[in-house]
Design a protein around this motif. Structure first.
Motif, PDB file in Angstrom:
ATOM      1  N   ASN A  98      67.409  -6.823 -67.353  1.00  9.32           N
ATOM      2  CA  ASN A  98      67.049  -5.438 -67.648  1.00  9.32           C
ATOM      3  C   ASN A  98      67.630  -4.464 -66.636  1.00  9.32           C
ATOM      4  O   ASN A  98      68.091  -3.378 -66.993  1.00  9.32           O
ATOM      5  N   ASP A 101      71.273  -4.016 -67.397  1.00 13.69           N
ATOM      6  CA  ASP A 101      71.459  -3.144 -68.556  1.00 13.69           C
ATOM      7  C   ASP A 101      71.324  -1.675 -68.149  1.00 13.69           C
ATOM      8  O   ASP A 101      72.099  -0.824 -68.592  1.00 13.69           O
ATOM      9  N   CYS A 102      70.326  -1.387 -67.320  1.00 13.33           N
ATOM     10  CA  CYS A 102      70.145  -0.011 -66.837  1.00 13.33           C
ATOM     11  C   CYS A 102      71.328   0.424 -65.976  1.00 13.33           C
ATOM     12  O   CYS A 102      71.752   1.583 -66.013  1.00 13.33           O
ATOM     13  N   GLY A 145      65.768   4.047 -65.006  1.00 13.17           N
ATOM     14  CA  GLY A 145      65.507   2.684 -65.461  1.00 13.17           C
ATOM     15  C   GLY A 145      65.651   1.674 -64.339  1.00 13.17           C
ATOM     16  O   GLY A 145      64.830   0.767 -64.187  1.00 13.17           O
ATOM     17  N   CYS A 149      62.686  -0.720 -62.770  1.00 12.13           N
ATOM     18  CA  CYS A 149      62.861  -2.172 -62.622  1.00 12.13           C
ATOM     19  C   CYS A 149      62.528  -2.625 -61.207  1.00 12.13           C
ATOM     20  O   CYS A 149      61.931  -3.688 -61.002  1.00 12.13           O
ATOM     21  N   TRP A 158      64.102  -1.042 -69.008  1.00 14.70           N
ATOM     22  CA  TRP A 158      64.984  -0.740 -70.131  1.00 14.70           C
ATOM     23  C   TRP A 158      64.332   0.216 -71.128  1.00 14.70           C
ATOM     24  O   TRP A 158      64.967   1.198 -71.538  1.00 14.70           O
TER      25      TRP A 158
END
Length: 280
Positions: A98, A101-102, A145, A149, A158
């Motif tokens: 995650n 992805d951010c 994001g 996290c 995310w």
């Protein structure tokens, strides 16, 4: 997911966003300072390029964005090779998906920010300002994001990034259509307030050591340069304006993210030696 299944930090995060959403809907309208923002101090052109310094000072956004995207691409390839090479019975250190992805969203947003801001500064007006803010929103969403996290939970990062992205783009549209800048101000300053609070919290499980304090420092310094645009221009005898310095300083907020990701990558290589072959 039921609220009872959320951690305390996740519930506080959800409440914070609900409060911002309520303020955006029911709060007072805040008129935009101008059709395309306040005039900038440095209007000099160079080789036919209008407002050259305010345009060219966006290059660090693009450079750091491309650097980050290239590193993320390398990391993905290295991890794929490790999974292929390591026997099934041997554990493989998994990257924080995650957060990665951010980070993809953040670095892609930096490239979009460079394009949008350069487009705006070539000929400042209200429509181009909206494009500038839309690009900033992508980077901003990815950064928040990553912060979530690190300090709340990996699973919350995310969805938070996508919520901020959607809210930010909607706020840009509202400002463009109605002239009410309040929703955009809540996205920008509310988001940075969240990052500041998270910087003071203990890291969550699986955090990679992103130094949010440095992100806040570069953001605050960039805002100071922005507010001192003309004063700096006069103090430097028209050599450099505050708005150009704002772009250069804001881009430096990407360095703590890059540093944390690269440190995580080195740790992954130590635990998964097979990935070293990909770096050759």
């Amino acid at each position: 997911m039921s609220l009872t299944l959320l951690s305390r930090r996740e519930r506080v995060l959800l409440s914070f966003f609900a409060l911002l959403l309520l303020l955006a809907i029911a709060g007072p309208a805040l008129p935009s300072p101008g059709a395309g923002g306040a005039p900038f101090a440095d209007e000099r052109g160079w080789l036919g390029l209008p407002h050259a310094m305010d345009v060219l000072s966006n290059l660090p956004f693009a450079a750091l964005g491309v650097w980050g995207l290239r590193w993320l691409h390398w990391h993905d390839r290295a991890h794929e090779h490790v999974q292929d090479a390591v026997p099934l019975q041997q554990a493989v250190v998994q990257p924080p998906v995650n957060l990665l992805d951010c980070a993809w969203m953040f670095f892609a947003g930096l490239v979009i920010t460079a394009a949008g801001s350069a487009f705006y500064h070539l000929q400042p007006d209200a429509l181009r300002l909206a494009a500038d803010r839309a690009g900033m929103t992508v980077a901003f969403a990815g950064l928040i994001g990553c912060a979530v996290c690190e300090r709340v939970s990996s699973r919350a990062g995310w969805p938070t990034a996508w919520f901020v992205l959607g809210a930010g783009l909607l706020a840009v549209a509202v400002c463009q259509e109605t002239g009410n800048v309040m929703p955009w101000a809540l996205v920008q300053f509310g988001g940075m307030l969240l990052v500041l609070v998270l910087a003071l919290a203990r890291p969550a499980q699986g955090a990679i050591g992103l130094r949010l304090g440095w992100v806040i420092f570069f953001y605050a310094l960039a805002k100071l340069f922005e507010l001192s645009d003309r004063a700096i221009y006069e103090a430097t005898h028209h050599l450099l304006a505050g708005h150009s310095l704002k772009h250069l300083t804001a881009a430096l907020a990407a360095l703590p993210v890059l540093h944390a990701l690269q440190a995580m990558g080195r740790q992954t290589l130590r635990h998964n030696p097979g990935a070293a072959a990909v770096t050759a």
